[in-house]
Design a protein around this motif. Structure first.
Motif, PDB file in Angstrom:
ATOM      1  N   GLU A 124       0.834  -1.133   0.105  1.00  5.45           N
ATOM      2  CA  GLU A 124      -0.133   0.067  -0.055  1.00  5.45           C
ATOM      3  C   GLU A 124       0.813   1.175   0.043  1.00  5.45           C
ATOM      4  O   GLU A 124       1.800   1.653   1.086  1.00  5.45           O
ATOM      5  N   PRO A 125       0.999   1.917  -1.039  1.00  4.75           N
ATOM      6  CA  PRO A 125       1.699   3.258  -1.195  1.00  4.75           C
ATOM      7  C   PRO A 125       1.546   4.221  -0.375  1.00  4.75           C
ATOM      8  O   PRO A 125       2.482   4.846   0.358  1.00  4.75           O
ATOM      9  N   GLU A 126       0.083   4.489  -0.005  1.00  2.00           N
ATOM     10  CA  GLU A 126      -0.165   5.695   0.686  1.00  2.00           C
ATOM     11  C   GLU A 126       0.394   5.298   2.418  1.00  2.00           C
ATOM     12  O   GLU A 126       0.739   6.084   3.053  1.00  2.00           O
ATOM     13  N   ALA A 127       0.344   4.067   2.772  1.00  2.00           N
ATOM     14  CA  ALA A 127       0.807   3.646   4.095  1.00  2.00           C
ATOM     15  C   ALA A 127       2.296   4.148   4.284  1.00  2.00           C
ATOM     16  O   ALA A 127       2.641   4.645   5.092  1.00  2.00           O
ATOM     17  N   THR A 128       3.156   3.721   3.303  1.00  2.00           N
ATOM     18  CA  THR A 128       4.505   4.150   3.240  1.00  2.00           C
ATOM     19  C   THR A 128       4.679   5.786   3.019  1.00  2.00           C
ATOM     20  O   THR A 128       5.417   6.207   3.674  1.00  2.00           O
ATOM     21  N   TYR A 185       1.215  21.454  -3.825  1.00  2.00           N
ATOM     22  CA  TYR A 185      -0.043  21.973  -3.287  1.00  2.00           C
ATOM     23  C   TYR A 185      -1.340  21.661  -4.209  1.00  2.00           C
ATOM     24  O   TYR A 185      -2.565  21.533  -3.898  1.00  2.00           O
ATOM     25  N   THR A 186      -1.036  22.306  -5.355  1.00  2.00           N
ATOM     26  CA  THR A 186      -2.168  22.597  -6.322  1.00  2.00           C
ATOM     27  C   THR A 186      -2.575  21.063  -6.815  1.00  2.00           C
ATOM     28  O   THR A 186      -3.750  20.750  -6.797  1.00  2.00           O
ATOM     29  N   VAL A 187      -1.854  20.080  -6.670  1.00  2.00           N
ATOM     30  CA  VAL A 187      -2.186  18.931  -7.223  1.00  2.00           C
ATOM     31  C   VAL A 187      -2.977  18.256  -6.187  1.00  2.00           C
ATOM     32  O   VAL A 187      -3.815  17.500  -6.147  1.00  2.00           O
ATOM     33  N   LEU A 188      -2.403  18.362  -4.748  1.00  2.00           N
ATOM     34  CA  LEU A 188      -2.941  17.873  -3.490  1.00  2.00           C
ATOM     35  C   LEU A 188      -4.267  18.635  -3.470  1.00  2.00           C
ATOM     36  O   LEU A 188      -5.151  17.745  -2.876  1.00  2.00           O
ATOM     37  N   ARG A 237       1.457   4.216  -8.604  1.00  2.00           N
ATOM     38  CA  ARG A 237       0.272   4.467  -9.278  1.00  2.00           C
ATOM     39  C   ARG A 237       0.190   6.045  -9.049  1.00  2.00           C
ATOM     40  O   ARG A 237       1.058   6.676  -8.648  1.00  2.00           O
ATOM     41  N   ALA A 238      -1.168   6.764  -9.376  1.00  2.00           N
ATOM     42  CA  ALA A 238      -1.225   8.082  -9.117  1.00  2.00           C
ATOM     43  C   ALA A 238      -1.062   8.190  -7.583  1.00  2.00           C
ATOM     44  O   ALA A 238      -1.584   7.498  -6.816  1.00  2.00           O
ATOM     45  N   ALA A 239      -0.337   9.383  -7.139  1.00  2.00           N
ATOM     46  CA  ALA A 239       0.016   9.444  -5.892  1.00  2.00           C
ATOM     47  C   ALA A 239      -1.378  10.038  -4.851  1.00  2.00           C
ATOM     48  O   ALA A 239      -1.934  10.893  -5.502  1.00  2.00           O
ATOM     49  N   GLY A 240      -1.187   9.607  -3.921  1.00  2.00           N
ATOM     50  CA  GLY A 240      -2.323   9.876  -2.856  1.00  2.00           C
ATOM     51  C   GLY A 240      -2.011  11.097  -2.107  1.00  2.00           C
ATOM     52  O   GLY A 240      -0.924  11.598  -2.290  1.00  2.00           O
TER      53      GLY A 240
END
Length: 403
Positions: free
Chosen positions: A218-222, A308-311, A275-278
């Motif tokens: 899970e990339p978001e956990a990392t 920040y714009t992407v976030l 994958r697309a960054a979370g």
């Protein structure tokens, strides 16, 4: 480790032991809270040789006492008689059930806000007042929410075990959010005399490491672990000896923890592009840009503004817009940043952070009366004594040096 820190670390572990053995999450949580209170009174004078075993034994006795109370005697007679007769001091189990406890608190029978509140209470050890502050709601409202959440776990018949992989994935987002909130409360304490609470940041990092080990794909956990390490790396530079905050622009970067920075960047690099960054990966990327700059003046603010714009597109929130306003001001001038702040009063009007950012941008623009008024507004709203002292000091400095 201070007694308060030890109790905060042990509480979810002991709750996990009781919940696994006895069920009835709400009763187990009440019993653990009573045991924690007894420990806080007794341990300063008589520290047990095995604190976890002591807490487990006392909480177990409190649980039995509750079940044997007159009002519940008949309904729970069979359960009490079936429990182990020996509740004496025994070595505590070595297993750490904290991660299992987190997934239990994030049961799908509960609403997302209730999942977050209950996990922050049972796992993070935050007080009801601290959780209410994080959610920007009255303390009484949060107390009712936590109480209903504990009852909801019981009514759902949830068992104390890790959910199967598919269900675990569904709950992962809430677990990540809870860990993020625990870390944030430690990194910037919402109340009290300390700017930061190392006990909370350390525990959040420890739990996130456990989670990454449990869900390595899970990339978001990392990404969240990378974000925590990169952010926590600045801890030694964030406050003076008396606790007064030091803004990022004025921090001595030689005090930043290089080991944490290197690990955080390596973790982020290992997952970016899968994958697309979370949102956690994007926030970690922003923290990495700050960490890689040799000084505040050398910071790549256009890159931070772009991130920040992407976030904001991926995970829009008033707090993200607030941070984007700062980056916008650094790239296009304070007027552009102030323009972004104009629509945030309804969402963040109760938070001191909006006033603090507005004050900073007015100061950048040379609008000293407006900056002073905003600093005073922020000082009135914050519950952190150190932040209040800093904000009042900024206002006083503007009063003496401004036009």
């Amino acid at each position: 480790m201070h007694i308060e820190d030890l109790l905060r670390t042990l509480a979810p572990q002991v709750l996990g032991v009781l919940a696994r053995k006895n069920g009835q999450f709400d009763a187990c949580e009440d019993a653990v809270q009573e045991a924690l209170l007894e420990a806080a009174l007794q341990w300063p004078h008589d520290m047990p040789r095995d604190p976890k075993a002591w807490l487990t034994a006392v909480a177990n006795r409190r649980l039995v006492d509750m079940w044997r109370s007159e009002s519940a005697r008949r309904a729970r007679e069979e359960r009490v008689s079936a429990m182990d007769a020996d509740h004496s001091y025994q070595p505590a189990p070595e297993a750490d059930d904290t991660l299992t406890l987190m997934f239990l608190c994030c049961h799908p029978a509960l609403s997302a806000p209730s999942q977050l509140a209950l996990t922050l209470r049972a796992v993070g050890g935050l007080t009801t007042a601290e959780i209410a502050s994080a959610f920007l709601v009255p303390e009484a409202t949060m107390g009712q929410r936590i109480s209903r959440a504990k009852q909801g776990i019981q009514k759902a018949g949830a068992t104390f075990s890790m959910p199967p992989p598919a269900e675990r994935k569904a709950r992962l987002g809430v677990v990540l959010h809870v860990l993020y909130l625990i870390f944030n409360e430690g990194y910037a304490a919402s109340s009290g005399s300390w700017l930061q609470r190392e006990d909370l940041t350390t525990e959040a990092i420890r739990l996130t490491r456990l989670l990454v080990a449990a869900v390595p794909s899970e990339p978001e956990a990392t990404g969240l672990l990378a974000l925590m390490l990169l952010t926590d790396s600045r801890r030694a530079a964030r406050a003076m000896a008396d606790g007064t905050p030091v803004p990022l622009a004025e921090q001595d970067r030689s005090l930043w923890n290089r080991g944490q920075i290197d690990e955080g960047i390596a973790l982020l690099s290992s997952v970016l592009g899968r994958r697309a960054a979370g949102p956690y990966q994007l926030q970690a990327a922003i923290a990495a840009v700050h960490s890689e700059a040799s000084s505040h003046d050398q910071t790549d603010w256009p890159q931070i503004l772009a991130l920040y714009t992407v976030l904001e597109a991926v995970a829009p929130s008033p707090v993200v817009t607030l941070n984007r306003a700062v980056a916008m001001a650094m790239v296009n001038g304070p007027a552009a940043g102030l323009e972004l702040l104009a629509g945030l009063d309804d969402a963040l009007g109760r938070s001191h952070r909006l006033d603090a950012v507005r004050a900073h941008l007015h100061e950048m623009a040379g609008s000293f009366p407006e900056a002073r008024a905003a600093f005073l507004d922020a000082a009135r709203k914050t519950r952190s004594l150190q932040e209040r002292r800093y904000l009042l000091g900024k206002a006083a400095k503007l009063d003496s040096t401004g036009p």
